[in-house]
Scaffold this motif. Structure first.
Motif, PDB file in Angstrom:
ATOM      1  N   UNK A 129      44.695  13.607  27.832  1.00 49.69           N
ATOM      2  CA  UNK A 129      45.470  14.404  28.935  1.00 49.69           C
ATOM      3  C   UNK A 129      45.805  15.769  28.176  1.00 49.69           C
ATOM      4  N   UNK A 130      45.553  16.789  29.004  1.00 44.41           N
ATOM      5  CA  UNK A 130      46.113  18.051  28.517  1.00 44.41           C
ATOM      6  C   UNK A 130      46.721  18.929  29.598  1.00 44.41           C
ATOM      7  N   UNK A 131      47.198  19.985  29.309  1.00 46.83           N
ATOM      8  CA  UNK A 131      47.586  20.816  30.286  1.00 46.83           C
ATOM      9  C   UNK A 131      46.699  21.309  31.199  1.00 46.83           C
ATOM     10  N   UNK A 132      46.896  21.392  32.413  1.00 44.47           N
ATOM     11  CA  UNK A 132      45.838  21.673  33.430  1.00 44.47           C
ATOM     12  C   UNK A 132      45.675  23.188  33.552  1.00 44.47           C
ATOM     13  N   UNK A 133      44.459  23.804  33.243  1.00 50.56           N
ATOM     14  CA  UNK A 133      44.148  25.101  33.328  1.00 50.56           C
ATOM     15  C   UNK A 133      44.845  25.980  32.077  1.00 50.56           C
TER      16      UNK A 133
END
Length: 298
Positions: free
Chosen positions: A275-279
Motif C-alpha cells: 500500500x502507498x499514499x493515494x495520488x
C-alpha cells in the motif's frame, strides 16, 4: 588559499609515492604537480613533503594535512553525488512499515539492492502489525506499507496485491489440542487462543483485529506481533494461527505441533498487499522500490 586541485595533488602524490606518478594519474606534466604542491605549502606556511630522499615522503605536518585533505575530497565527492541525486528527483527519505511475518529473506535482499541503486536515499524501516499500517499511512507517517490484506477495503490508500503467505494452526506438543484429531470450531472454544491485534484503534481504546484473525475461542489473549504470539504458544499458554515463515524451524524441532482442525481442508493462506499514499507523486527511488516489492512473494 588552497584549492581542491592542490589537495588532490597532495593526496595522490602521497598515495602513489611520487610527483611523476601523480602527474600521470591526473594527465598533467610533473612540473605542474611540483608547482601546485609548492603553492599549497606556501599557502599553509609549512613543508608537506621531505624532498631529501629519492622519493618524496610526507613530513609529520604533511601527514596531518594529508588526512584533512583526504576527508575534504571525500566530502566533496559526496556533495557532488548528493547534488546529482537531487537533480534526478531522488527522494531524501522513504518511510516503510512491514509486518514482521512478511519480512522474508528476499525483503532484505531488495533493501540491499536499493542501497546500491540509491545510496543517497535514506530508509526508515518500521515493524508494525498489519492492523496498524493503514492508519499510519493515512496519517502520513509512512510512504509505503506491506501488510496482510484487510477485508474492509480502504479507499484512502492505493493498494496492490503481491501474493500470499501460508499459515498453520499450532500449539505446543504437550498442549491438550496436540493429541486431538479433527478438531471443530466448537472444540476450540475452551482453549486459549493468541490473536493478532494492532496497537492503534477506534473501539473502546483497543486496537483492531483483521477480519482474518478473529477469535475462535472464548478465552483470548491479543498481541500486536506474531513473534510474541509464537513465544506464548511455545510456553504452552494457548494456540494460534501463525505464518509458516515463523513456524518452520519450531515445527521441525518439535517446539510446535500443527493442530488437526477439521475446517482447514487446505493450507490456510492470507493475501498480502503493498500500500502507498493515494495520488502521491513518486520519485525514482520509490518507483524502483515498489516495483521490486511487488515481486517479493513471487
Amino acid at each position: 588559499m588552497c584549492n581542491l586541485d592542490q589537495l588532490q595533488m597532495l593526496v595522490l602524490a602521497a598515495e602513489l609515492g611520487s610527483f611523476s606518478a601523480c602527474a600521470r594519474r591526473l594527465g598533467k606534466v610533473q612540473s605542474a604537480i611540483s608547482q601546485g604542491i609548492a603553492h599549497l605549502e606556501a599557502d599553509l606556511a609549512m613543508t608537506l613533503f621531505d624532498r631529501s630522499t629519492r622519493k618524496p615522503t610526507l613530513t609529520r605536518d604533511g601527514e596531518r594535512i594529508y588526512q584533512c585533505a583526504k576527508a575534504i575530497l571525500q566530502q566533496t565527492t559526496e556533495l557532488e553525488k548528493t547534488a546529482a541525486a537531487i537533480h534526478a528527483k531522488e527522494e531524501a527519505l522513504i518511510r516503510i512499515a512491514v509486518d514482521k511475518a512478511i519480512q522474508v529473506p528476499r525483503f532484505y535482499d531488495v533493501l540491499a539492492r536499493f542501497a546500491h541503486e540509491f545510496p543517497h536515499t535514506q530508509i526508515e524501516l518500521l515493524t508494525l502489525a498489519s492492523t496498524d499500517i493503514v492508519k499510519q499511512l493515512i496519517a502520513h507517517r509512512l510512504d509505503l506499507g506491506v501488510m496482510f490484506a484487510d477485508l474492509s477495503f480502504c479507499r484512502d490508500v492505493a493498494l496492490c496485491y503481491i501474493g500470499s503467505l501460508d499459515f498453520h494452526a499450532v500449539c505446543h506438543p504437550d498442549y491438550p489440542l496436540a493429541s486431538m484429531t479433527q478438531i471443530s470450531d466448537s472444540d476450540l472454544l475452551p482453549y486459549r487462543q493468541m490473536v493478532l491485534r494492532g496497537e492503534y484503534g477506534n473501539y473502546g481504546g483497543y486496537g483492531e483485529e483483521l477480519a482474518h484473525f478473529t477469535s475462535l475461542s472464548s478465552r483470548t489473549w491479543w498481541c500486536n506481533n506474531f513473534e510474541s504470539m509464537l513465544t506464548l504458544v511455545e510456553k504452552k499458554l494457548g494456540w494460534a494461527y501463525l505464518p509458516v515463515t515463523l513456524t518452520t524451524d519450531a515445527l521441525t524441532q518439535r517446539r510446535l505441533q500443527a493442530i488437526d482442525v477439521s475446517f482447514d481442508h487446505k493450507t490456510w493462506n492470507l493475501p498480502v498487499d503493498l500500500i502507498t499514499q493515494k495520488g502521491a507523486n513518486h520519485g525514482p527511488a520509490m518507483r524502483w522500490l515498489t516495483t521490486e516489492l511487488k515481486e517479493l512473494l513471487s
